[in-house]
Scaffold this motif. Sequence first.
Motif, PDB file in Angstrom:
ATOM      1  N   CYS A   1       2.600   1.169   7.619  1.00  0.00           N
ATOM      2  CA  CYS A   1       1.303   1.841   7.533  1.00  0.00           C
ATOM      3  C   CYS A   1       0.386   1.437   8.681  1.00  0.00           C
ATOM      4  CB  CYS A   1       0.632   1.574   6.185  1.00  0.00           C
ATOM      5  SG  CYS A   1      -0.096  -0.058   5.992  1.00  0.00           S
ATOM      6  N   ASN A   2      -0.615   2.258   8.921  1.00  0.00           N
ATOM      7  CA  ASN A   2      -1.572   2.002  10.001  1.00  0.00           C
ATOM      8  C   ASN A   2      -2.386   0.732   9.769  1.00  0.00           C
ATOM      9  OD1 ASN A   2      -2.520   3.902   7.903  1.00  0.00           O
ATOM     10  ND2 ASN A   2      -4.501   3.776   8.942  1.00  0.00           N
ATOM     11  N   TYR A   3      -2.610   0.344   8.519  1.00  0.00           N
ATOM     12  CA  TYR A   3      -3.357  -0.878   8.235  1.00  0.00           C
ATOM     13  C   TYR A   3      -2.550  -2.113   8.658  1.00  0.00           C
ATOM     14  CZ  TYR A   3      -6.325   2.249   5.549  1.00  0.00           C
ATOM     15  OH  TYR A   3      -7.157   3.273   5.177  1.00  0.00           O
TER      16      TYR A   3
ATOM     17  N   MET B   1       0.837  -1.205   0.000  1.00  0.00           N
ATOM     18  CA  MET B   1       0.000   0.000   0.000  1.00  0.00           C
ATOM     19  C   MET B   1       0.873   1.256   0.000  1.00  0.00           C
ATOM     20  SD  MET B   1      -3.217  -1.155   2.373  1.00  0.00           S
ATOM     21  CE  MET B   1      -4.024   0.408   2.205  1.00  0.00           C
ATOM     22  N   ASP B   2       0.313   2.306  -0.575  1.00  0.00           N
ATOM     23  CA  ASP B   2       1.044   3.579  -0.623  1.00  0.00           C
ATOM     24  C   ASP B   2       0.100   4.735  -0.316  1.00  0.00           C
ATOM     25  OD1 ASP B   2      -0.392   4.255  -2.984  1.00  0.00           O
ATOM     26  OD2 ASP B   2       1.114   3.310  -4.241  1.00  0.00           O
ATOM     27  N   THR B   3       0.617   5.921  -0.443  1.00  0.00           N
ATOM     28  CA  THR B   3      -0.132   7.120  -0.077  1.00  0.00           C
ATOM     29  C   THR B   3      -1.333   7.383  -0.975  1.00  0.00           C
ATOM     30  OG1 THR B   3       1.582   8.338  -1.277  1.00  0.00           O
ATOM     31  CG2 THR B   3       1.686   8.371   1.129  1.00  0.00           C
ATOM     32  N   SER B   4      -1.522   6.595  -2.012  1.00  0.00           N
ATOM     33  CA  SER B   4      -2.721   6.762  -2.836  1.00  0.00           C
ATOM     34  C   SER B   4      -3.955   6.170  -2.136  1.00  0.00           C
ATOM     35  CB  SER B   4      -2.533   6.102  -4.219  1.00  0.00           C
ATOM     36  OG  SER B   4      -2.387   4.697  -4.084  1.00  0.00           O
TER      37      SER B   4
ATOM     38  N   SER C   1      -6.726   5.897   0.769  1.00  0.00           N
ATOM     39  CA  SER C   1      -7.305   6.908   1.652  1.00  0.00           C
ATOM     40  C   SER C   1      -7.060   6.553   3.113  1.00  0.00           C
ATOM     41  CB  SER C   1      -8.810   7.045   1.378  1.00  0.00           C
ATOM     42  OG  SER C   1      -9.454   5.830   1.653  1.00  0.00           O
ATOM     43  N   HIS C   2      -6.914   7.570   3.924  1.00  0.00           N
ATOM     44  CA  HIS C   2      -6.733   7.441   5.377  1.00  0.00           C
ATOM     45  C   HIS C   2      -5.498   6.646   5.785  1.00  0.00           C
ATOM     46  CE1 HIS C   2     -10.684   9.215   5.653  1.00  0.00           C
ATOM     47  NE2 HIS C   2     -11.204   8.209   4.961  1.00  0.00           N
ATOM     48  N   ILE C   3      -4.515   6.580   4.912  1.00  0.00           N
ATOM     49  CA  ILE C   3      -3.291   5.853   5.258  1.00  0.00           C
ATOM     50  C   ILE C   3      -2.293   6.817   5.886  1.00  0.00           C
ATOM     51  CG2 ILE C   3      -2.075   6.162   3.049  1.00  0.00           C
ATOM     52  CD1 ILE C   3      -1.182   3.185   3.337  1.00  0.00           C
ATOM     53  N   ASN C   4      -1.581   6.306   6.887  1.00  0.00           N
ATOM     54  CA  ASN C   4      -0.466   7.068   7.449  1.00  0.00           C
ATOM     55  C   ASN C   4       0.619   6.096   7.842  1.00  0.00           C
ATOM     56  OD1 ASN C   4      -1.037   6.324  10.312  1.00  0.00           O
ATOM     57  ND2 ASN C   4      -2.885   7.538   9.928  1.00  0.00           N
ATOM     58  N   PHE C   5       1.804   6.624   8.033  1.00  0.00           N
ATOM     59  CA  PHE C   5       2.977   5.789   8.268  1.00  0.00           C
ATOM     60  C   PHE C   5       3.667   6.188   9.560  1.00  0.00           C
ATOM     61  CE2 PHE C   5       2.183   6.112   3.745  1.00  0.00           C
ATOM     62  CZ  PHE C   5       2.263   4.804   3.324  1.00  0.00           C
ATOM     63  N   ASP C   6       4.249   5.189  10.233  1.00  0.00           N
ATOM     64  CA  ASP C   6       5.037   5.514  11.432  1.00  0.00           C
ATOM     65  C   ASP C   6       6.473   5.834  11.019  1.00  0.00           C
ATOM     66  OD1 ASP C   6       6.320   3.063  10.967  1.00  0.00           O
ATOM     67  OD2 ASP C   6       5.427   2.053  12.687  1.00  0.00           O
ATOM     68  N   GLU C   7       7.333   6.039  12.005  1.00  0.00           N
ATOM     69  CA  GLU C   7       8.724   6.413  11.738  1.00  0.00           C
ATOM     70  C   GLU C   7       9.513   5.324  11.012  1.00  0.00           C
ATOM     71  OE1 GLU C   7       8.230   4.442  15.581  1.00  0.00           O
ATOM     72  OE2 GLU C   7       7.336   6.273  14.807  1.00  0.00           O
TER      73      GLU C   7
END
Length: 164
Positions: A27-29, A12-15, A17-23
């Motif tokens: 990804c949150n999923y 998964m990538d920033t395309s 929706s509602h995805i974010n990444f830690d340090e």
Amino acid sequence: MMNLQNCTVCVMDTSASHINFDEKGQCNYCKKFIKKVNSKKKLYLENLIKRIKHTSKNSKYDCIVGLSGGIDSSYTLVKVVEMGLKPLAVHMDNGWNSELAQNNIENLVKSLNVDLCTNVIDWNEYKSMMNSFFESDVIDIELLMDNAMLSVNYEMAKKEKLQF
């Protein structure tokens, strides 16, 4: 133009929706999924230990741990004891034990206060079977030891009236 970031675990990538990444770029999923799986694994292990303890409550041992003296089986024995189980350590001596493995076995069973049952394989018979495997070009020559160890573990479980 959007700057794409891919998860370091999945595709998964920033395309999305509602995805974010830690340090670490996870990804949150993935984090949510891993947390859920680990929670289920922990619950499964806890239930398994309860079931083992219940079915062996009148036995001296409640499980068999094959012990070679290597890192994997040594770690397994330590974890089993830490989990509160009463293991019988079973070792197969096929004539190839290193001094380090022998020392590991001796130190483990003493420090963990665990009984040890050692089965010594008839060297001439084992050597003959190994030679047959070599002559037949069998790739996995450890198959002999693996099957012998599995058989002995089942025999010991049956002798100790452990369910499997």
